[in-house]
Motif scaffolding. Structure first.
Motif, PDB file in Angstrom:
ATOM      1  N   ARG A 118      71.039   3.615 -35.899  1.00 32.82           N
ATOM      2  CA  ARG A 118      72.217   3.971 -35.105  1.00 32.82           C
ATOM      3  C   ARG A 118      73.336   2.928 -35.251  1.00 32.82           C
ATOM      4  O   ARG A 118      74.521   3.239 -35.141  1.00 32.82           O
ATOM      5  N   TRP A 119      72.950   1.732 -35.504  1.00 34.26           N
ATOM      6  CA  TRP A 119      73.956   0.667 -35.653  1.00 34.26           C
ATOM      7  C   TRP A 119      74.973   1.028 -36.732  1.00 34.26           C
ATOM      8  O   TRP A 119      76.154   0.736 -36.620  1.00 34.26           O
ATOM      9  N   TYR A 167      74.512  -7.464 -29.503  1.00 33.79           N
ATOM     10  CA  TYR A 167      73.816  -6.181 -29.658  1.00 33.79           C
ATOM     11  C   TYR A 167      72.939  -5.953 -28.433  1.00 33.79           C
ATOM     12  O   TYR A 167      72.228  -6.852 -27.987  1.00 33.79           O
ATOM     13  N   THR A 169      69.946  -3.223 -27.102  1.00 37.52           N
ATOM     14  CA  THR A 169      69.134  -2.090 -27.554  1.00 37.52           C
ATOM     15  C   THR A 169      69.003  -1.029 -26.464  1.00 37.52           C
ATOM     16  O   THR A 169      68.441   0.032 -26.694  1.00 37.52           O
ATOM     17  N   LEU A 208      73.043  -0.009 -28.929  1.00 38.15           N
ATOM     18  CA  LEU A 208      72.333   0.807 -29.910  1.00 38.15           C
ATOM     19  C   LEU A 208      71.562   1.937 -29.231  1.00 38.15           C
ATOM     20  O   LEU A 208      71.263   2.947 -29.857  1.00 38.15           O
TER      21      LEU A 208
END
Ligand code: SF4
Length: 293
Positions: A118-119, A167, A169, A208
């Protein structure tokens, strides 16, 4: 001052503040005590470990030449990084100890691969050349308070403008909770400002779990506000450390807390306080009233 409580753990006065520990204190002062002073062990969680794994993959991907930073290559890094993580932290073996057929770990790894994939819908690593990855930063404020943390990625534009990227998750918070999420980024921005004398141009949170990106362009007044907030927080932490008064602050987040068995809110008794204490004075009433704003 340090007090040896057993062969492994050493209770110590808090010496610095990171975004996670600051959030712990704002969430529940007693949780902060259990983590920072008592250093009570916590069970590894699948979600947190998956987060660590995905972070490692995204970091390592930048070792490859720009044109080779593709989704298949990133996904292919997942099993090897999981092996490295288990080697570094043998206690993670207990996560899947009862998973004889290996189905759960296979699903867990597949979920990690999805997050990595997805990143690529949110950022294009073939066009990024990070100045830093997993950067440990530490700055001492004029008051003597040390702030520290690890920044996932720092991008520097040819103009010299700095972007700090983190980031996540999990999923992006609802708008009413975005301020809490940005607190960590403003904390990092303050550290960078104090270290380099330069205010980052942009703070960027990459979620993400939900495929969202939240950005914020800080100004000096934001960072001064965060600094004042952290100083007040630190004063409350120092006071609690000296008096031994760490109040539990029950919320729905207690469901995620590993320490219910020793929490008075759940009928438990905390371990003996391992540091010397002085009698509390009036005015020690800041605990539990600190939000991230
Ligand atoms: S169970 Fe809740 S109130 Fe108790 S220490 Fe944990 S977070 Fe705090």
């Amino acid at each position: 001052m340090e007090t040896r409580t057993d062969d492994v753990k050493v209770a110590a006065r808090p010496a610095s503040l990171s975004p996670s520990r600051a959030s712990d204190f704002m969430q529940c002062p007693l949780l902060y005590r259990f983590r920072v002073i008592d250093k009570l062990p916590e069970k590894p969680s699948e979600a947190a470990t998956r987060g660590t794994l995905v972070h490692a993959v995204l970091e390592r991907l930048f070792d490859a030449p720009a044109t080779e930073r593709t989704a298949p290559r990133a996904k292919a890094l997942v099993p090897g990084q999981w092996d490295r993580l288990r080697e570094a932290k043998p206690e993670l073996a207990e996560l899947f100890a009862d998973d004889g057929a290996g189905e759960r770990v296979a699903q867990w790894l597949a979920d990690a691969e999805k997050l990595v994939e997805r990143w690529f819908t949110l950022e294009d690593p073939t066009r990024l050349e990070p100045a830093e990855r997993e950067l440990f930063v530490e700055a001492e404020l004029a008051s003597g308070l040390k702030l520290r943390g690890i920044i996932d990625r720092v991008d520097v534009a040819p103009t010299g403008e700095v972007r700090i990227v983190d980031y996540k998750t999990g999923k992006a918070p609802r708008p009413e909770y975005a301020e809490g999420a940005l607190f960590q980024m403003k904390f990092y921005a303050l550290v960078v400002w104090r270290l380099k004398g330069l205010i980052p141009r942009r703070l960027q949170l990459v979620y993400l779990g939900s495929g969202d990106v939240i950005t914020y362009d800080p100004v000096q007044a934001d960072l001064e506000r965060v600094e004042r907030k952290l100083l007040a927080l630190w004063e409350a932490i120092v006071l609690a450390t000296e008096t031994g008064e760490w109040r539990p602050r029950p919320t729905k987040l207690c469901g995620w807390c590993d320490h219910q068995a020793v929490c008075p809110e759940f009928g438990g008794t905390p371990p003996p306080y391992p540091l010397p204490v002085r009698a509390p004075e009036s005015g020690a009433d800041e605990q539990g009233r600190m939000g991230p704003g």
